[in-house]
Design a protein around this motif. Sequence first.
Motif, PDB file in Angstrom:
ATOM      1  N   GLY A 199       0.780  -1.232   0.000  1.00  0.00           N
ATOM      2  CA  GLY A 199       0.000   0.000   0.000  1.00  0.00           C
ATOM      3  C   GLY A 199       0.808   1.275   0.000  1.00  0.00           C
ATOM      4  O   GLY A 199       0.251   2.365   0.194  1.00  0.00           O
ATOM      5  N   SER A 200       2.119   1.177  -0.235  1.00  0.00           N
ATOM      6  CA  SER A 200       2.964   2.375  -0.208  1.00  0.00           C
ATOM      7  C   SER A 200       2.867   3.189  -1.495  1.00  0.00           C
ATOM      8  O   SER A 200       3.351   4.313  -1.558  1.00  0.00           O
ATOM      9  N   GLY A 201       2.275   2.608  -2.543  1.00  0.00           N
ATOM     10  CA  GLY A 201       2.246   3.286  -3.838  1.00  0.00           C
ATOM     11  C   GLY A 201       3.428   2.906  -4.707  1.00  0.00           C
ATOM     12  O   GLY A 201       3.710   3.569  -5.711  1.00  0.00           O
ATOM     13  N   LYS A 202       4.099   1.822  -4.343  1.00  0.00           N
ATOM     14  CA  LYS A 202       5.298   1.381  -5.058  1.00  0.00           C
ATOM     15  C   LYS A 202       5.007   1.047  -6.514  1.00  0.00           C
ATOM     16  O   LYS A 202       5.742   1.453  -7.420  1.00  0.00           O
ATOM     17  N   THR A 203       3.923   0.317  -6.765  1.00  0.00           N
ATOM     18  CA  THR A 203       3.598  -0.094  -8.137  1.00  0.00           C
ATOM     19  C   THR A 203       3.247   1.109  -9.003  1.00  0.00           C
ATOM     20  O   THR A 203       3.686   1.212 -10.154  1.00  0.00           O
ATOM     21  N   GLU A 204       2.481   2.025  -8.455  1.00  0.00           N
ATOM     22  CA  GLU A 204       2.092   3.215  -9.215  1.00  0.00           C
ATOM     23  C   GLU A 204       3.318   4.063  -9.568  1.00  0.00           C
ATOM     24  O   GLU A 204       3.458   4.524 -10.711  1.00  0.00           O
ATOM     25  N   LEU A 205       4.192   4.250  -8.606  1.00  0.00           N
ATOM     26  CA  LEU A 205       5.394   5.033  -8.869  1.00  0.00           C
ATOM     27  C   LEU A 205       6.283   4.334  -9.896  1.00  0.00           C
ATOM     28  O   LEU A 205       6.783   4.967 -10.834  1.00  0.00           O
ATOM     29  N   LEU A 206       6.461   3.022  -9.745  1.00  0.00           N
ATOM     30  CA  LEU A 206       7.283   2.279 -10.692  1.00  0.00           C
ATOM     31  C   LEU A 206       6.701   2.363 -12.096  1.00  0.00           C
ATOM     32  O   LEU A 206       7.447   2.533 -13.077  1.00  0.00           O
TER      33      LEU A 206
ATOM     34  N   ARG B 133      11.072  13.084  -2.309  1.00  0.00           N
ATOM     35  CA  ARG B 133       9.626  13.241  -2.094  1.00  0.00           C
ATOM     36  C   ARG B 133       8.909  12.967  -3.403  1.00  0.00           C
ATOM     37  O   ARG B 133       9.322  13.462  -4.454  1.00  0.00           O
ATOM     38  N   SER B 134       7.827  12.194  -3.341  1.00  0.00           N
ATOM     39  CA  SER B 134       7.125  11.858  -4.578  1.00  0.00           C
ATOM     40  C   SER B 134       5.616  11.844  -4.379  1.00  0.00           C
ATOM     41  O   SER B 134       5.111  11.650  -3.273  1.00  0.00           O
ATOM     42  N   CYS B 135       4.940  12.078  -5.493  1.00  0.00           N
ATOM     43  CA  CYS B 135       3.474  11.971  -5.541  1.00  0.00           C
ATOM     44  C   CYS B 135       3.133  11.432  -6.929  1.00  0.00           C
ATOM     45  O   CYS B 135       3.148  12.176  -7.911  1.00  0.00           O
TER      46      CYS B 135
ATOM     47  N   LEU C  91      21.325  -1.052  -6.837  1.00  0.00           N
ATOM     48  CA  LEU C  91      20.677   0.024  -6.103  1.00  0.00           C
ATOM     49  C   LEU C  91      19.482  -0.552  -5.352  1.00  0.00           C
ATOM     50  O   LEU C  91      18.669  -1.278  -5.924  1.00  0.00           O
ATOM     51  N   ARG C  92      19.401  -0.223  -4.067  1.00  0.00           N
ATOM     52  CA  ARG C  92      18.241  -0.626  -3.264  1.00  0.00           C
ATOM     53  C   ARG C  92      17.483   0.632  -2.864  1.00  0.00           C
ATOM     54  O   ARG C  92      18.038   1.526  -2.212  1.00  0.00           O
ATOM     55  N   ILE C  93      16.224   0.693  -3.256  1.00  0.00           N
ATOM     56  CA  ILE C  93      15.382   1.844  -2.946  1.00  0.00           C
ATOM     57  C   ILE C  93      14.283   1.403  -1.990  1.00  0.00           C
ATOM     58  O   ILE C  93      13.549   0.446  -2.281  1.00  0.00           O
ATOM     59  N   VAL C  94      14.169   2.078  -0.862  1.00  0.00           N
ATOM     60  CA  VAL C  94      13.109   1.784   0.102  1.00  0.00           C
ATOM     61  C   VAL C  94      12.092   2.914   0.049  1.00  0.00           C
ATOM     62  O   VAL C  94      12.452   4.089   0.121  1.00  0.00           O
ATOM     63  N   LEU C  95      10.826   2.542  -0.121  1.00  0.00           N
ATOM     64  CA  LEU C  95       9.749   3.516  -0.234  1.00  0.00           C
ATOM     65  C   LEU C  95       8.850   3.454   0.997  1.00  0.00           C
ATOM     66  O   LEU C  95       8.640   2.374   1.575  1.00  0.00           O
ATOM     67  N   MET C  96       8.282   4.598   1.358  1.00  0.00           N
ATOM     68  CA  MET C  96       7.333   4.658   2.458  1.00  0.00           C
ATOM     69  C   MET C  96       6.336   5.770   2.203  1.00  0.00           C
ATOM     70  O   MET C  96       6.712   6.870   1.783  1.00  0.00           O
ATOM     71  N   ALA C  97       5.045   5.492   2.440  1.00  0.00           N
ATOM     72  CA  ALA C  97       3.999   6.494   2.265  1.00  0.00           C
ATOM     73  C   ALA C  97       3.841   7.317   3.544  1.00  0.00           C
ATOM     74  O   ALA C  97       4.081   6.828   4.653  1.00  0.00           O
ATOM     75  N   VAL C  98       3.421   8.553   3.378  1.00  0.00           N
ATOM     76  CA  VAL C  98       3.232   9.425   4.547  1.00  0.00           C
ATOM     77  C   VAL C  98       2.169   8.875   5.488  1.00  0.00           C
ATOM     78  O   VAL C  98       2.166   9.183   6.685  1.00  0.00           O
ATOM     79  N   THR C  99       1.270   8.060   4.972  1.00  0.00           N
ATOM     80  CA  THR C  99       0.198   7.486   5.795  1.00  0.00           C
ATOM     81  C   THR C  99       0.701   6.391   6.732  1.00  0.00           C
ATOM     82  O   THR C  99      -0.053   5.901   7.576  1.00  0.00           O
ATOM     83  N   GLU C 100       1.965   6.006   6.611  1.00  0.00           N
ATOM     84  CA  GLU C 100       2.504   4.913   7.429  1.00  0.00           C
ATOM     85  C   GLU C 100       3.100   5.393   8.748  1.00  0.00           C
ATOM     86  O   GLU C 100       3.449   4.568   9.597  1.00  0.00           O
TER      87      GLU C 100
ATOM     88  N   ALA D 294      19.273   1.019   2.568  1.00  0.00           N
ATOM     89  CA  ALA D 294      18.815   1.723   1.359  1.00  0.00           C
ATOM     90  C   ALA D 294      19.889   2.635   0.792  1.00  0.00           C
ATOM     91  O   ALA D 294      20.549   3.376   1.523  1.00  0.00           O
ATOM     92  N   HIS D 295      20.039   2.579  -0.528  1.00  0.00           N
ATOM     93  CA  HIS D 295      20.892   3.547  -1.219  1.00  0.00           C
ATOM     94  C   HIS D 295      20.123   4.844  -1.475  1.00  0.00           C
ATOM     95  O   HIS D 295      20.721   5.894  -1.691  1.00  0.00           O
ATOM     96  N   LEU D 296      18.799   4.736  -1.462  1.00  0.00           N
ATOM     97  CA  LEU D 296      17.919   5.882  -1.700  1.00  0.00           C
ATOM     98  C   LEU D 296      16.593   5.598  -1.007  1.00  0.00           C
ATOM     99  O   LEU D 296      16.110   4.460  -1.016  1.00  0.00           O
ATOM    100  N   VAL D 297      16.010   6.619  -0.383  1.00  0.00           N
ATOM    101  CA  VAL D 297      14.699   6.498   0.264  1.00  0.00           C
ATOM    102  C   VAL D 297      13.715   7.388  -0.485  1.00  0.00           C
ATOM    103  O   VAL D 297      14.038   8.533  -0.823  1.00  0.00           O
ATOM    104  N   VAL D 298      12.531   6.855  -0.757  1.00  0.00           N
ATOM    105  CA  VAL D 298      11.497   7.620  -1.450  1.00  0.00           C
ATOM    106  C   VAL D 298      10.274   7.737  -0.544  1.00  0.00           C
ATOM    107  O   VAL D 298       9.727   6.728  -0.087  1.00  0.00           O
ATOM    108  N   LEU D 299       9.873   8.962  -0.281  1.00  0.00           N
ATOM    109  CA  LEU D 299       8.672   9.236   0.507  1.00  0.00           C
ATOM    110  C   LEU D 299       7.514   9.442  -0.463  1.00  0.00           C
ATOM    111  O   LEU D 299       7.541  10.377  -1.277  1.00  0.00           O
ATOM    112  N   THR D 300       6.511   8.586  -0.408  1.00  0.00           N
ATOM    113  CA  THR D 300       5.414   8.615  -1.371  1.00  0.00           C
ATOM    114  C   THR D 300       4.132   9.215  -0.778  1.00  0.00           C
ATOM    115  O   THR D 300       4.014   9.406   0.428  1.00  0.00           O
ATOM    116  N   LYS D 301       3.208   9.516  -1.693  1.00  0.00           N
ATOM    117  CA  LYS D 301       1.891  10.060  -1.340  1.00  0.00           C
ATOM    118  C   LYS D 301       2.014  11.354  -0.532  1.00  0.00           C
ATOM    119  O   LYS D 301       1.248  11.601   0.416  1.00  0.00           O
TER     120      LYS D 301
END
Length: 249
Positions: free
Chosen positions: A42-49, A197-199, A137-146, A161-168
């Motif tokens: 539910g982090s939005g990983k598929t949509e972002l990818l 930061r991503s949306c 590269l390992r990217i860890v994603l997390m939504a603000v709702t978490e 993580a080599h990079l962290v992505v904050l989603t939603k």
Amino acid sequence: MCESMDDVTQAVLAKNDGLAAGLRDELARRRVTVVNLLSSPGSGKTELLGRVLALAVERCIPVAALTADLATENDAHRLARSGAPVKQLLTDGLCHLEARQLTGHVQGWLPAETAVLFVENVGNLVCPAAYDLGESLRIVLMAVTEGEDKPLKYPTAFGSAHLVVLTKTDLAEPAGFDEAAFTAHVQRVNPGVEVVRSCARDGGGVATVLERVLAARDGGPVHRPPLAPHPHRHEHAPQAPGLAAGRVS
């Protein structure tokens, strides 16, 4: 003498590390950069990818994606809309991917011209963090709702993580998300890692994620996390301007 559970676990991880090292060498010879995406469900990983793949296709960058789930091919169908080659990998109940599962797909399916292979891991921040997949590269994603304290609850994932992505990020205000606290927690477990930061709804952060991936593909310096998945095999140069210590994009 009976082996302890810890001994068995270490043996399994050691075997996986050996397979991952071989896979990494093979992919390096083929000039393929592998990006391992980790997050909770539910982090939005598929949509972002999907948006990252579509942008890469638009720019004529040869990318492909493997997406893993316990069941269904829903995510593969969604990602295929990007126009990139996509394959579903069903784990049949396994809560993570292992290097052995990738090997057959890389050898028998991956298009020869592929420059970047994105691997969407099973939605889980526990088990997948322990398994090296031969990634660059390992990217860890997390939504603000978490919740902003998640990096402290899952230090292995965020610390590797080599990079962290904050989603939603469009939901940050209604969710009452404390971004300053989140950033501090990330830096506590992984000093110097960049947070993007991503949306996906409006495309924010998509180009930045792709740029960071392409920089790694082109041999640019990559952040060295304290819990690097392959610390004995991959040395990194000092930080590049685009991956400056502690940067939030």
